[in-house]
Design an enzyme around this catalytic site. Structure first.
Site, PDB file in Angstrom:
ATOM      1  N   GLU A 192       0.845  -1.201   0.000  1.00  0.00           N
ATOM      2  CA  GLU A 192       0.000   0.000   0.000  1.00  0.00           C
ATOM      3  C   GLU A 192       0.878   1.247   0.000  1.00  0.00           C
ATOM      4  OE1 GLU A 192      -2.593  -0.559   3.389  1.00  0.00           O
ATOM      5  OE2 GLU A 192      -4.058  -1.631   2.176  1.00  0.00           O
ATOM      6  N   GLU A 247      -6.658  -7.683  -0.603  1.00  0.00           N
ATOM      7  CA  GLU A 247      -7.061  -7.678   0.806  1.00  0.00           C
ATOM      8  C   GLU A 247      -8.564  -7.478   0.871  1.00  0.00           C
ATOM      9  OE1 GLU A 247      -4.957  -5.037   3.449  1.00  0.00           O
ATOM     10  OE2 GLU A 247      -2.989  -5.857   2.932  1.00  0.00           O
TER      11      GLU A 247
END
Ligand SMILES: *[C@@H]1O[C@H](CO)[C@@H](O)[C@H](O)[C@H]1NC(C)=O
Ligand SMILES: *[C@@H]1O[C@H](CO)[C@@H](O)[C@H](O)[C@H]1NC(C)=O
Ligand SMILES: *[C@@H]1O[C@H](CO)[C@@H](O)[C@H](O)[C@H]1NC(C)=O
Ligand SMILES: *[C@@H]1O[C@H](CO)[C@@H](O)[C@H](O)[C@H]1NC(C)=O
Length: 644
Positions: free
Chosen positions: A186, A267
């Site tokens: 991320e 995710e």
């Protein structure tokens, strides 16, 4: 397979399936043109779940993987925490055995029949101490983590040169289960947006791992995040949770960046994290099933659930969010389909299993049986050691004119006592007024003549005035026992220094100009807490906290159990020398700590605590029960999966 290989196989291994492990006929690639993966030339999609090996004892890895497979998964995803393998200043000696045996973890997945997606970071987030960065790395505040700053890249390269050779022979093309390796994590959510850094990592992975592995990125679903977190040669994926009407809407932002190729949610949140002092997070099963169905109905989609099993932040491995500073508890149950102890969530596990079986039209292996947990009952404490006695025995002290952070003593974890002497300058003063100025990271017990008088929190950093009873005598001891409650794992605060850096002043007493610092890391850089001088706890009375207390209990049948510390305040607990983790029933939500069966012995077992708050005496009892309690679940479901 060429002729020579066939001959070698027939000759060397007969019918053994080493033949199938031949590099020539194993491939896993992105077929951009047709929006899919190809495994051995055949269209393929993965339904994966996250399982962090660092949060489950190695003897239980296979058990958890079998349960993941029975839930319908064909792959697992794991982070690789750098600090789990190189925790200490002596980092040249990397740890890759026992619970750190990454190679064994990957090989076990292969045995069970799960493909593997690896996230070696070096930054992993994951609610893990310092987002995976070793304390020794970020103790140097000139190191600019997650950027192309040369000092940082030097250490990253040195680590990757150790780590990537463990991975390479286990790549799919080389006969192992590893199909994809992720760059950073991320990264687009981090301010730096340094493309040179991402390209550097990509090239480093390629150089070490070769061309036969998919290198991917994972970012939140916004254009800024994707463009900062990925790069032209990297296969780009996104992450998002349940909710929203149509996952295709969320994938649009990915499509705009990467017009073709499979669509991956790396995710898909099956639950959410907890913090000390808040309720246990709860993500509803119905919402998960609805979105999972929608995801699986799109043929281009592959998905990795975060988490399949959360596990435990044993020892000091929890991270923290900030601001405001909010550390995570020992349990990383996550409200995941497999609970912290590898049991089945009341409805989520079967609901996900049924959804996958129906959507993919597959018959799944039977759900494995569980071994019952045991209630070993109550345990009393019989021995004790005061903080002063423990420090006198255990550690090297450091002297500084200004208080220094943990790093100055090369300390990664645990506690540090800052010790000084104060002299009374106004003998008619009735109260001891003091101002503590500076950085207090994190929770700090202020001691006068070894007696706890006041608790300073991290939020008291800056300037905190306090007033306590005037000690007798013309001089007295001042102690600040500082706990590292876990380094920040997300956002701009990662790499936070631990300890007290500041000054103490008083209008009625002077402070000496030398601070003596005693590291109390409670990790394997110091002597065992069983080497401390122990004395029996006298009837009804014990040394004042903070102090160490010891007990024993007998086990005839070894099984999982759950430790209830209701009567205690806050501290650290050890089972047979293993640092189980933090307990803090005073704030919750977690009420019981998971004690996996493998920590127990037949016959006598040891429990020890370092209690910071609550008085302990010969009547104090903790309980081993056969049911978990990670805290009362919030009635409101989590619906926003933004970490900021
Ligand atoms: C601290 O980090 C800077 C920047 O990466 C580096 O130049 C320097 O050598 C480091 N200092 C030590 C003592 O390692
Ligand atoms: C599901 O799989 C079975 C057995 O493999 C097959 O006979 C059946 O046609 C499949 N059904 C669908 C809807 O694809
Ligand atoms: C000493 O403390 C007393 C009682 O608080 C106060 O009245 C007095 O002013 C103080 N003396 C000095 C020199 O600060
Ligand atoms: C454990 O068993 C031993 C040997 O039977 C016994 O002496 C001891 O008292 C027991 N300890 C506890 C805490 O029950």
């Amino acid at each position: 397979m060429n002729k020579l290989t066939i001959l070698v196989c027939v000759f060397a291994c007969q019918a053994v399936f080493l033949c199938f492990a031949d590099a020539n006929d194993r491939s896993f690639v992105v077929d951009y043109e047709n929006n899919r993966f190809l495994k051995d030339g055949q269209p393929f999609r993965y339904i994966s779940g996250s399982f962090h090996y660092a949060r489950v004892p190695s003897v239980l890895w296979k058990d958890r993987m079998m349960k993941m497979k029975a839930m319908g998964l064909n792959a697992l995803q794991t982070v690789i925490p750098w600090n789990f393998h190189q925790p200490y200043w002596s980092h040249q000696s990397s740890r890759f055995t026992g619970d750190q045996d990454l190679g064994k973890f990957i090989d076990t997945a292969n045995e069970v029949g799960l493909l593997v997606l690896l996230r070696p970071g070096p930054y992993i987030c994951a609610e893990w101490e310092n987002g995976g960065f070793p304390a020794w790395l970020t103790a140097n505040t000139s190191v600019k983590v997650r950027t192309s700053e040369p000092g940082y890249l030097f250490e990253v390269t040195r680590w990757m040169n150790v780590l990537l050779p463990v991975i390479k022979p286990r790549l799919y093309a080389n006969g192992g289960p590893v199909i994809m390796v992720q760059v950073e994590n991320e990264y687009g959510s981090y301010g730096a947006c340094d493309h040179d850094y991402i390209d550097y990592l990509y090239n480093l992975y390629r150089k070490q791992l070769g061309d036969d592995v998919v290198i991917y990125s994972t970012d939140g679903p916004t254009t800024r995040m994707i463009t900062c977190g990925s790069s032209k040669d990297i296969f780009t994926t996104i992450d998002f949770g349940a909710g929203g009407s149509d996952p295709m809407n969320t994938f649009k932002v990915l499509r705009a960046y990467q017009p073709t190729g499979p669509l991956v949610n790396s995710e898909f949140y099956t639950g959410w994290l907890d913090h000390w002092g808040s309720g246990h997070a709860h993500v509803g099963t119905a919402a998960i099933v609805t979105t999972l169905k929608a995801l699986l109905a799109i043929p281009e989609v592959s998905v990795s659930m975060y988490m399949a099993i959360g596990g435990t932040n044993f020892g000091f491995w929890n991270g923290a969010n900030s601001p405001p500073y909010a550390p995570q508890p020992t349990s990383y149950d996550y409200d995941a389909p497999l609970t912290e102890s590898g049991r089945y969530h009341p409805d989520k596990y079967m609901a996900i299993r049924n959804t996958i079986a129906t959507a993919m039209n597959v018959t799944l292996p039977p759900v494995p049986d569980l071994q019952a947990a045991m209630a070993y009952g109550s345990v009393k404490f019989t021995q004790q050691c005061s903080l002063v006695d423990a420090l006198a025995k255990s550690v090297q002290a450091y002297e500084f004119h200004q208080p220094q952070p943990f790093g100055a003593a090369h300390q990664s974890f645990g506690f540090m006592l800052y010790d000084n002497t104060m002299k009374v300058t106004n003998t008619s003063a009735s109260a001891l007024e003091m101002t503590v100025t500076g950085m207090i990271h994190d929770r700090t017990v202020l001691l006068i003549n070894n007696m706890a008088q006041y608790v300073l929190k991290r939020q008291d950093s800056g300037s905190q005035s306090l007033k306590i009873a005037m000690p007798s005598g013309s001089s007295f001891k001042l102690g600040l026992l500082v706990e590292n409650q876990g380094r920040i794992n997300y956002g701009g605060g990662i790499g936070d220094q631990k300890g007290f850096i500041g000054t103490v002043s008083s209008p009625v007493a002077s402070v000496g100009d030398v601070w003596t610092q005693y590291p109390l890391s409670l990790d394997d850089t110091m002597t065992s807490i069983y080497d401390f001088p122990r004395s029996p706890i006298d009837k009804g009375s014990a040394v004042p906290t903070p102090a160490f207390y010891y007990g024993t209990f007998n086990v005839t049948k070894i099984a999982d159990t759950f430790l209830y510390t209701d009567v205690l305040g806050k501290g650290q607990v050890f089972i047979n020398d293993f640092n189980l983790g933090r307990y803090w029933p005073l704030v919750g939500p977690q009420k019981a700590l998971y004690v996996p069966a493998n920590l127990l012995l037949e016959g006598q077992n040891k429990i020890a605590i370092f209690e910071l708050v609550q008085g302990v005496d010969s009547l104090t009892e903790v309980m081993f029960k056969d049911v978990p309690d990670v805290g009362v679940a919030n009635t409101v479901e989590v619906t926003s999966f933004s970490k900021a």
